[in-house]
Design an enzyme around this catalytic site. Structure first.
Site, PDB file in Angstrom:
ATOM      1  N   ASN A 149       0.813  -1.238   0.000  1.00 50.15           N
ATOM      2  CA  ASN A 149       0.000   0.000   0.000  1.00 50.15           C
ATOM      3  C   ASN A 149       0.843   1.285   0.000  1.00 50.15           C
ATOM      4  O   ASN A 149       0.408   2.318  -0.494  1.00 50.15           O
ATOM      5  CB  ASN A 149      -1.034   0.003   1.132  1.00 50.15           C
ATOM      6  CG  ASN A 149      -0.435  -0.109   2.502  1.00 50.15           C
ATOM      7  OD1 ASN A 149       0.740  -0.450   2.666  1.00 50.15           O
ATOM      8  ND2 ASN A 149      -1.236   0.166   3.520  1.00 50.15           N
ATOM      9  N   GLU A 247       4.084  -3.742  12.532  1.00 52.90           N
ATOM     10  CA  GLU A 247       3.065  -2.701  12.310  1.00 52.90           C
ATOM     11  C   GLU A 247       1.946  -3.401  11.551  1.00 52.90           C
ATOM     12  O   GLU A 247       2.069  -3.677  10.363  1.00 52.90           O
ATOM     13  CB  GLU A 247       3.698  -1.552  11.525  1.00 52.90           C
ATOM     14  CG  GLU A 247       2.908  -0.273  11.637  1.00 52.90           C
ATOM     15  CD  GLU A 247       1.975  -0.085  10.472  1.00 52.90           C
ATOM     16  OE1 GLU A 247       0.811  -0.545  10.587  1.00 52.90           O
ATOM     17  OE2 GLU A 247       2.385   0.485   9.464  1.00 52.90           O
ATOM     18  N   GLU A 459       7.977   3.162  14.535  1.00 55.94           N
ATOM     19  CA  GLU A 459       8.755   3.574  13.365  1.00 55.94           C
ATOM     20  C   GLU A 459       8.668   5.077  13.255  1.00 55.94           C
ATOM     21  O   GLU A 459       7.585   5.662  13.361  1.00 55.94           O
ATOM     22  CB  GLU A 459       8.165   2.946  12.104  1.00 55.94           C
ATOM     23  CG  GLU A 459       8.302   1.441  12.108  1.00 55.94           C
ATOM     24  CD  GLU A 459       7.970   0.825  10.773  1.00 55.94           C
ATOM     25  OE1 GLU A 459       6.869   1.088  10.248  1.00 55.94           O
ATOM     26  OE2 GLU A 459       8.815   0.101  10.243  1.00 55.94           O
TER      27      GLU A 459
END
Ligand code: SIN
Length: 478
Positions: A149, A247, A459
């Site tokens: 994505n 994540e 992150e």
């Protein structure tokens, strides 16, 4: 277009000569081929990263930072070319792709600077004959498994900090979007990154992932993707006790209180919901609007949604591109049908958009569903598409409870003009990221990541850098 993988500074094909097809999601045309690599090529990539490690980690942070800044500059110089490549393989509107390249470069640029600030400590000792020191050292060889994505930014968000801290990396990009990764590899070599510091292996996810977790040289893996795959990787990581950051999926609530600036809330809902056609982990999945303003909010949001142009990402004025593949389209359709079947009202959209011959059947109209309930699929699963379900609430306590009633905990949003409520609700939401009067919180200097089944590790920001260091304690007798 024929592409190759980057292993030890060399551009190579798969040992077997096999290739995977890269398709344009808007047309389903094959636009490129990429190597279909497996365990053996991954082993060589890991070993190249291990060989490059001593030289790279011994460089000063300033020297590493100069290489990284050259990479970020090259990305911005080639922004248009990289954005077009991204739209070709991923489908997102060109304007968003340009934005992603700038966003991706910002992680490299920020890490280049922050690498100079990885401080250790001298801790007061309880013995006159001892000194206590802590050193921050690079973790070592790392690996990144990245999603389709955000084909560039989800790589640089891992690669920038890893390289800045003195680690080396093997990247396995998503099968659907290897081209952006390969283009980053070319620019990294041009920027002077030594051979083996950044390796790219495309192909068979199971074989590549299996080798990453089997090889003892890999000390840390960072993964962005589904919760389902994240759970499998946790098991695989137990073999070598490999350090992980995950994540994973999200299911973001978006709350509009009665005192909110409604125009700002509508603009925020549009921005977070329709970015990348709703295919982001942090896009709004459940919109809760106070009963006193719900009707007006729905009127304004649906009005704005009707104006969003659906089409291929490279066409002028398009705001909502194609979904990544046919499975994604099936899921969106199933979620809307399920919601309708259980009593939600389709205010706008609620149907595929047929662009005619030459285009894939992967375009879906921006859809506003009024009156979603807990039993509906849209309340429980990530739709990953341009569907905005809305319902009303009466009290702050009730909406915080509903917002937190999810196994996910990545991002949450709310709009209010009451400063006390702002702090109260920000503290009460059980999420790693909270957008308070802000629907676009992602930025290189802030820690991005979730709680609960949305994963762990951060992150971006100082915290994202620390993920690539280990703390060593030196007890010094004098
Ligand atoms: C994601 O969807 O996981 C990334 C979104 C972002 O970086 O803003």
């Amino acid at each position: 277009m024929q592409t190759r993988n980057l292993i030890g500074g060399e551009w190579v094909g798969a040992d077997s000569g096999r290739e995977i097809q890269v398709r344009n999601p808007a047309t389903d045309e094959v636009v490129a081929m990429a190597p279909d690599c497996g365990a053996e090529e991954t082993r060589r990539a890991i070993e190249s990263a291990a060989q490059a490690l001593p030289g790279w980690s011994r460089q000063t942070a300033g020297d590493r930072g100069r290489v990284l800044r050259r990479l970020a500059d090259a990305m911005l110089r080639d922004q248009e070319r990289l954005a077009r490549l991204m739209t070709l393989e991923q489908g997102k509107p060109l304007g968003e792709a340009r934005g992603e390249i700038a966003y991706a470069a910002s992680f490299i640029d920020w890490a280049a600077e922050e690498g100079k600030r990885l401080y250790g400590e001298v801790v007061p000792s309880s013995s006159p004959g001892k000194r206590i020191l802590t050193l921050r050292q690079p973790v070592g060889v790392t690996a990144a498994i990245t999603p389709w994505n955000f084909p560039a930014a989800m790589i640089t968000r891992k690669l920038g900090p890893a390289l800045a801290c003195g680690c080396t990396m093997v990247v396995k990009p998503a099968e659907q979007t290897p081209l952006s990764a390969i283009a980053l590899g070319e620019l990294a070599l041009e920027a002077g990154l030594p051979a083996g510091c950044f390796n790219i292996v495309t192909g068979d996810a199971k074989a590549i992932g299996g080798e990453i977790f089997r090889h003892p040289a890999v000390r840390k893996v960072s993964f962005t993707g589904s919760t389902e795959v994240g759970k499998i990787l946790m098991k695989m990581a137990s073999e070598n006790v490999t350090r992980l950051s995950l994540e994973l999926g999200g299911h973001a609530p978006f709350i509009v209180f009665e005192d909110a600036d409604l125009d700002a809330a509508v603009e925020g809902a549009l921005a977070t919901k329709f970015r990348n056609a709703g295919q982001t982990c942090i896009c709004a999945n459940r919109i809760y609007v106070h009963a006193g303003v719900k009707e007006e909010f729905v009127r304004r949001l649906s009005g704005a949604m009707e104006g969003l142009k659906v089409g291929p990402g490279d066409a002028e004025g398009v705001r909502v591109g194609p979904l990544i593949d046919d499975d994604a389209m099936r899921k969106v359709r199933a979620h809307v049908e399920d919601a309708q079947g259980r009593g939600a009202r389709v205010v706008c959209g609620g149907r595929p958009v047929d662009l005619g011959s030459g285009f894939a059947k992967r375009f879906y109209a921006p859809t506003l569903l009024d009156g979603f309930t807990d039993e509906m699929l849209v309340s429980r699963e990530e739709t990953f598409g341009p569907v905005a379900p809305v319902r009303s609430f009466e009290t702050e306590e009730e909406v915080v409870r509903m917002a937190n009633d999810s196994p996910f905990g990545l991002a949450a949003y709310f709009y209010t003009r009451d400063a006390s409520r702002l702090m109260r609700v920000a503290e009460a939401l059980d999420y790693g990221i909270v957008g308070a009067n802000d629907a676009l919180p992602s930025t290189a200097q802030a820690p991005f990541g979730g709680v609960k089944q949305s994963g762990f590790g951060r992150e971006g920001g100082r915290q994202g850098m620390q993920e690539y260091t280990t703390v060593k304690y030196v007890s010094w007798g004098i």
